[in-house]
Design a protein around this motif. Sequence first.
Motif, mmCIF file in Angstrom:
data_model
loop_
_atom_site.group_PDB
_atom_site.id
_atom_site.type_symbol
_atom_site.label_atom_id
_atom_site.label_comp_id
_atom_site.label_asym_id
_atom_site.label_seq_id
_atom_site.Cartn_x
_atom_site.Cartn_y
_atom_site.Cartn_z
ATOM 1 N N ARG A 237 47.800 35.689 43.372
ATOM 2 C CA ARG A 237 49.462 34.467 43.801
ATOM 3 C C ARG A 237 49.475 32.684 43.326
ATOM 4 O O ARG A 237 49.584 32.787 43.576
ATOM 5 N N ARG A 238 48.213 32.826 42.493
ATOM 6 C CA ARG A 238 47.176 31.297 42.567
ATOM 7 C C ARG A 238 48.045 31.392 41.029
ATOM 8 O O ARG A 238 47.905 30.179 40.478
ATOM 9 N N LYS A 240 46.160 32.985 38.696
ATOM 10 C CA LYS A 240 44.654 32.951 38.214
ATOM 11 C C LYS A 240 44.853 34.340 37.857
ATOM 12 O O LYS A 240 45.511 35.297 38.358
ATOM 13 N N GLY A 302 39.176 30.253 40.004
ATOM 14 C CA GLY A 302 40.296 29.674 40.588
ATOM 15 C C GLY A 302 41.007 30.701 41.784
ATOM 16 O O GLY A 302 41.525 30.809 42.942
ATOM 17 N N THR A 303 39.979 31.818 41.062
ATOM 18 C CA THR A 303 40.657 33.453 42.112
ATOM 19 C C THR A 303 40.125 33.598 43.701
ATOM 20 O O THR A 303 39.089 32.899 43.019
ATOM 21 N N ASP A 304 40.515 34.296 44.287
ATOM 22 C CA ASP A 304 40.173 34.303 45.389
ATOM 23 C C ASP A 304 38.856 35.145 45.000
ATOM 24 O O ASP A 304 37.653 34.974 46.239
#
Length: 408
Positions: A237-238, A240, A302-304
Amino acid sequence: MTDGSGRAARLRDELTDKLLAGGQIVSPVVEQAFRTVRREMFVPPGTALDAVYSVDHSVVTKTDEHGVGLSSVSAAYIQARMIEMADLRPDMTVLEIGSGGYNAALLAEVVGPGGQVVSIDIDAEIADRARDLLGRAGYGGRVTVVQADAEHHVPGLGPFDRTLVTVGAWDIPPAWPDQLTADGVLVVPLRMNGITRTIAFRRHGDHLASSDVEVAGFVPMQGAGAHAERAFLLPDRRGKHVRLQFDSDVPEATDLLDGVLATEPVSVWSGVTVGNGISFADLHLWLAVLLPGFCQVTAEAGTDLAAGFCKTWFPFGAVHGGSFAYLAVRRTTESAGVEFGATAHGPHGRAVAGALVEQIRAWDRTGRHHEPAFGFWPTGSGVSRLPDPSAVLKKRHGAVSISWPQPS
């Protein structure tokens, strides 16, 4: 003796003492080889002696344009283990596949003046470097360096009592067992669905059977024996990406995974725990060969997923249809350590996570702390009936079988 060479000699003895204490060296002839060969002569100039004589760190000697290692002086522990696994003795003829110089010098010390060492590499630059360094170290007349693709028979040489492969192999080409004597041993880091085990194989009827196993990784094979893996990038969702890497069996309709990381995650926990500092490498192999849709997972910063344990804990996952699950861990409250589980995304996320968790529980019941037996079955030799749990992975030149001991 200069101060530098004196310190190198001291570190060489300390390294050998550590390998003896750790059980990687068990025979006097291998011990003497490690005390004799000057490891610092085979690494790039300026390499710190502490790094040269580390037990478990390799020293990269050549990289590609992207900085990926193409050749290295392998970690000392696996070099010692592979020589011991090969049951190498004086006066034997030995083939080393993958040149660097140092390991060939060790082999020359073990087989002695009555033996023969042949070292082969596909890369002319690496072969020339190994030949030059071996000459400088006094082994030019004891090791024959050949530049060729080891997928094929070594021209004009052999048969060999022992073959040690020092690159990661996806398959075992016919030339390798063909070049062995009747009671020969092949030691090879074999990749199985992305997971490597260094295995000592001996002949057993119409196939090869494992006699010893070690956990270790190597730079991949080049040339005709190279094997390309398939990778897919999933955006989160970001914006990444999470990378899914498949060895051979790529799931159909991977387009169904589009947008899957935008769905709400669901987690399922197994109740299976492991203490801090305890290896669970055997779980990696279990999942790789028994979990349908298995893949390796890496997450961009940067990903969850990267924010959790995913990157640190060597993550693996599984894909089924439009859903994706990956190995997850959480801290336990009862003792220092973690509990294994699975986190999933997609319309059937709970089912995919449940399948991964069931395999974790099966490993805990049956495969934990038990190294399986491995077999290599050349094309034309049918795989025998195997006990449960077991798996068979198809290769170009045959099949690999992995069988765990049956519970008592």
